[in-house]
Design an enzyme around this catalytic site. Structure first.
Site, PDB file in Angstrom:
ATOM      1  N   GLY A   1       0.823  -1.197   0.000  1.00  0.00           N
ATOM      2  CA  GLY A   1       0.000   0.000   0.000  1.00  0.00           C
ATOM      3  C   GLY A   1       0.862   1.252   0.000  1.00  0.00           C
TER       4      GLY A   1
ATOM      5  N   LYS B   1      -0.097  -9.705   0.048  1.00  0.00           N
ATOM      6  CA  LYS B   1      -0.833 -10.955   0.222  1.00  0.00           C
ATOM      7  C   LYS B   1      -1.938 -11.146  -0.800  1.00  0.00           C
ATOM      8  CE  LYS B   1      -3.650 -11.296   3.858  1.00  0.00           C
ATOM      9  NZ  LYS B   1      -4.153 -11.201   5.244  1.00  0.00           N
TER      10      LYS B   1
ATOM     11  N   ASP C   1      -6.007   1.737  -1.499  1.00  0.00           N
ATOM     12  CA  ASP C   1      -6.815   1.813  -2.710  1.00  0.00           C
ATOM     13  C   ASP C   1      -8.260   2.196  -2.400  1.00  0.00           C
ATOM     14  OD1 ASP C   1      -6.479   1.148  -5.679  1.00  0.00           O
ATOM     15  OD2 ASP C   1      -8.326   0.076  -5.198  1.00  0.00           O
TER      16      ASP C   1
ATOM     17  N   GLY D   1      -9.243  11.801   1.112  1.00  0.00           N
ATOM     18  CA  GLY D   1      -8.094  12.538   0.648  1.00  0.00           C
ATOM     19  C   GLY D   1      -6.913  12.405   1.572  1.00  0.00           C
TER      20      GLY D   1
ATOM     21  N   GLU E   1     -12.485  18.599   6.611  1.00  0.00           N
ATOM     22  CA  GLU E   1     -13.003  17.419   7.304  1.00  0.00           C
ATOM     23  C   GLU E   1     -12.992  17.654   8.805  1.00  0.00           C
ATOM     24  OE1 GLU E   1     -11.082  13.839   6.027  1.00  0.00           O
ATOM     25  OE2 GLU E   1     -11.539  14.171   3.908  1.00  0.00           O
TER      26      GLU E   1
ATOM     27  N   ASP F   1      -1.931  -9.042  10.355  1.00  0.00           N
ATOM     28  CA  ASP F   1      -0.841 -10.007  10.226  1.00  0.00           C
ATOM     29  C   ASP F   1       0.470  -9.471  10.785  1.00  0.00           C
ATOM     30  OD1 ASP F   1      -2.638 -11.667   8.817  1.00  0.00           O
ATOM     31  OD2 ASP F   1      -2.133 -10.689   6.926  1.00  0.00           O
TER      32      ASP F   1
ATOM     33  N   HIS G   1     -15.177   4.476  12.168  1.00  0.00           N
ATOM     34  CA  HIS G   1     -15.644   5.530  11.261  1.00  0.00           C
ATOM     35  C   HIS G   1     -17.142   5.719  11.449  1.00  0.00           C
ATOM     36  CE1 HIS G   1     -16.222   7.975   7.714  1.00  0.00           C
ATOM     37  NE2 HIS G   1     -14.901   8.048   7.578  1.00  0.00           N
TER      38      HIS G   1
ATOM     39  N   ARG H   1     -13.914  12.228  14.879  1.00  0.00           N
ATOM     40  CA  ARG H   1     -14.575  10.968  14.534  1.00  0.00           C
ATOM     41  C   ARG H   1     -15.069  10.191  15.746  1.00  0.00           C
ATOM     42  NH1 ARG H   1     -10.802   8.441   9.701  1.00  0.00           N
ATOM     43  NH2 ARG H   1     -11.583   9.793   8.040  1.00  0.00           N
TER      44      ARG H   1
ATOM     45  N   HIS I   1     -12.509   0.996  11.630  1.00  0.00           N
ATOM     46  CA  HIS I   1     -11.877   1.627  10.479  1.00  0.00           C
ATOM     47  C   HIS I   1     -10.356   1.628  10.523  1.00  0.00           C
ATOM     48  CE1 HIS I   1     -11.533   4.254   7.048  1.00  0.00           C
ATOM     49  NE2 HIS I   1     -11.015   5.251   7.753  1.00  0.00           N
TER      50      HIS I   1
ATOM     51  N   GLU J   1      -0.080   1.786   8.852  1.00  0.00           N
ATOM     52  CA  GLU J   1      -1.033   1.461   9.919  1.00  0.00           C
ATOM     53  C   GLU J   1      -0.519   0.402  10.875  1.00  0.00           C
ATOM     54  OE1 GLU J   1      -5.796   0.402  10.518  1.00  0.00           O
ATOM     55  OE2 GLU J   1      -4.966   0.688   8.494  1.00  0.00           O
TER      56      GLU J   1
ATOM     57  N   ARG K   1      -6.987   9.324  15.601  1.00  0.00           N
ATOM     58  CA  ARG K   1      -6.394   9.854  14.373  1.00  0.00           C
ATOM     59  C   ARG K   1      -7.222  10.986  13.796  1.00  0.00           C
ATOM     60  NH1 ARG K   1      -7.138   8.909   8.937  1.00  0.00           N
ATOM     61  NH2 ARG K   1      -8.473   7.071   9.199  1.00  0.00           N
TER      62      ARG K   1
ATOM     63  N   LEU L   1      -3.070   8.493   5.099  1.00  0.00           N
ATOM     64  CA  LEU L   1      -2.291   8.449   3.861  1.00  0.00           C
ATOM     65  C   LEU L   1      -1.031   9.296   4.003  1.00  0.00           C
ATOM     66  CD1 LEU L   1      -5.109   8.737   1.159  1.00  0.00           C
ATOM     67  CD2 LEU L   1      -3.753   6.718   1.698  1.00  0.00           C
TER      68      LEU L   1
END
Length: 533
Positions: free
Chosen positions: A29, A50, A59, A64, A128, A222, A243, A289, A350, A374, A385, A391
């Protein structure tokens, strides 16, 4: 005592293929790709994921990436917003590093062909919850993660000595004395020992610990479980972000509905049409959040309903279709027209703020092992967070970890060893893995979810450990079984960490200790120090 296991498998060395590389990156990622690109052309790099190169939380990211990209904003403001939402547990130095270096990482993406939304020559920035300025850059409306992943993959494929292995499951870490020497992978129905001078964990989070989650099926914690089996301690595992807004339609996956929808003026309403968030927080829908998620759960309980609604019908329909095309398309699958109808929503697991403790260059307590994204506890997020900082963290700390790992990467010398040989007493086939996984996820959602209490947490820890008494005696031979063990180990880490924190802070809320405790703005560790000693 916490669950303990030295390894998932005990393969015969003769049944294991061996591959050497300079740098091994587990995860493809934003963090893993950023690390590979930072390591550069001088090293042989193997990146193992994986599933496919596009099967990641990166993805799926919609809203944003936050960074200071306008003259009206400042690094100090972004820093202060991050610290405020982090509820006393952020590492100020980590926050300063990320918010200061973030704009450069966004410019890198643009230079590499990243197609972010613009208004004229300027990037179009969104607002946000928890942010005091518009600073969230987005791409193709709500397809930001897709664009970032595409851009990073394109750049990665230009590296002369880098290769990407898809469908390569990381089983356990390899050791060379007290140093990580790579990892044991499962690929094409064979074990492959990848020996590496440096190894980076970028395996993502663990949303699949919970019944309701925005995460894809691959998010089974994992990396955290591998780290535990290698003897590392995890930090702040009790802090799981839920979330507030995921699509709640019978039979559908819990599709994420980005925070940016509320940033652009979306309202939360109950079954009576009341805009209820104004009664819970001065910032209403744009509260942090954790506040919004808890308020929704409390309001559902008060009104006896299973969900609330996200209302966009008062906004310009053409703008909504342009700004949030992914949301419009997803809801259309369930015969919902978001420009005319309210969207049924419910909170879902989330993001994990906790993970493998890592310094400002991704170094862990195990020599030769780095962690970013993460899976890592970098100190950026603290107890909660800030929206769209994930990101950004992957970009900044991925770049830093990749550079640091490249500087020390050297081919491992012999002797090296496969993971320790556990004494399994049961065949894994005796376990109905899907049923066991559903039991864990339901227990975590009920007792270790948005609203927690001492009795529920204690019961969860007791059940998870009792299941571990026999589950971890099983010799599994499939990825499904290995993922089940990883989920169990990570779930027990979250539950027991939550039980030990006898206060409420950030995303961790206990009804029996509803306020932050004076002097308790300290990190939690799993296993706790007394067990390690």
């Amino acid at each position: 005592m916490s669950l303990h296991l030295s390894a998932l498998v005990a393969p015969d060395a003769n049944d294991v293929d061996v591959v050497d590389t300079d740098l091994l990156i587990l995860g493809g990622g934003v963090a893993g790709m950023s690390a590979a690109i930072a390591a550069g052309d001088g090293l042989e790099i193997l990146c193992a994921t994986k599933d496919t190169s596009h099967s990641s939380n990166t993805d799926r990211a919609q809203g944003g990436v936050a960074a200071v990209l306008s003259d009206e904003d400042s690094v100090a403001s972004h820093r202060d917003d991050t610290l405020s939402v982090g509820a006393g547990l952020c590492d100020p130095e980590a926050v300063e590093v990320v918010v200061s270096e973030g704009p450069r990482r966004i410019r890198d993406l643009v230079d590499w062909g990243g197609d972010f939304d613009r208004e004229g020559e300027k990037l179009l920035l969104g607002l946000e919850g928890g942010h005091s300025h518009r600073r969230v850059a987005h791409a193709h409306g709500d397809r930001t993660g897709m664009e970032i992943q595409k851009t990073l993959l394109h750049r990665f494929r230009k590296l002369a000595k880098a290769q990407l292995w898809e469908h390569a499951f990381a089983v356990d870490l390899l050791m060379e004395g007290n140093r990580c020497a790579g990892a044991l992978l499962w690929r094409d129905d064979r074990f492959v020992a990848v020996r590496a001078g440096a190894t980076i964990l970028a395996t993502g989070g663990g949303g699949q610990l919970y019944r309701e989650t925005t995460n894809p099926p691959i998010a089974t914690a994992d990396g955290c479980a591998m780290a535990l089996r290698a003897g590392l301690r995890l930090r702040d595992m009790e802090f799981v972000q839920f979330h507030p807004t995921t699509l709640y339609v019978a039979g559908s996956a819990r599709h994420l509905i980005t925070e940016a929808v509320r940033g652009e003026g979306g309202y939360l309403r109950d079954m009576h049409g009341e805009r209820f968030m104004v009664n819970y927080h001065p910032d209403a829908e744009l509260a942090p959040r954790d506040v919004v998620a808890r308020s929704i759960v409390r309001h559902m309980a008060a009104t006896g309903t299973s969900h609330v609604f996200l209302d966009l019908t008062h906004l310009d329909a053409n703008y909504i279709r342009k700004r949030f095309p992914r949301l419009v398309e997803t809801c259309r699958l369930y015969h919902l027209d978001v420009t005319r109808e309210q969207i049924p929503i419910h909170p879902s697991a989330h993001y994990m703020m906790g993970g493998v403790a890592a310094d400002l260059h991704g170094r862990t307590s195990l020599a030769g092992l780095y962690a970013c994204g993460e899976v890592a506890s970098s100190g950026l997020h603290g107890a909660n967070r800030l929206a769209s900082n994930s990101l950004l963290e992957g970009l900044v700390f991925g770049q830093r970890a990749g550079g640091a790992a490249a500087a020390e990467a050297a081919r491992p010398s012999r002797p090296w060893a496969l993971p320790g040989r556990p004494d399994f007493t049961l065949d894994g086939s005796v376990i109905n893995a899907p049923d066991m996984l559903n039991s864990i996820k339901s227990l975590m959602w009920r007792d270790v979810g948005i609203l927690r209490s001492g009795p529920g947490l204690d019961e969860a820890v007791k059940k998870l450990r009792s299941w571990g008494d026999y589950l971890m005696q099983c010799a599994f031979t499939t990825q499904e079984g290995w993922e089940l063990v990883n989920v169990l180990m990570a779930a027990e880490a979250v539950a027991s960490s939550a039980a030990r924190r006898r206060e409420s802070r950030g995303a961790h809320f206990r009804s029996d200790f509803p306020e932050p405790a004076p002097g308790e703005a300290v990190h939690g560790w799993h296993p706790p120090m007394e067990e390690k000693s």
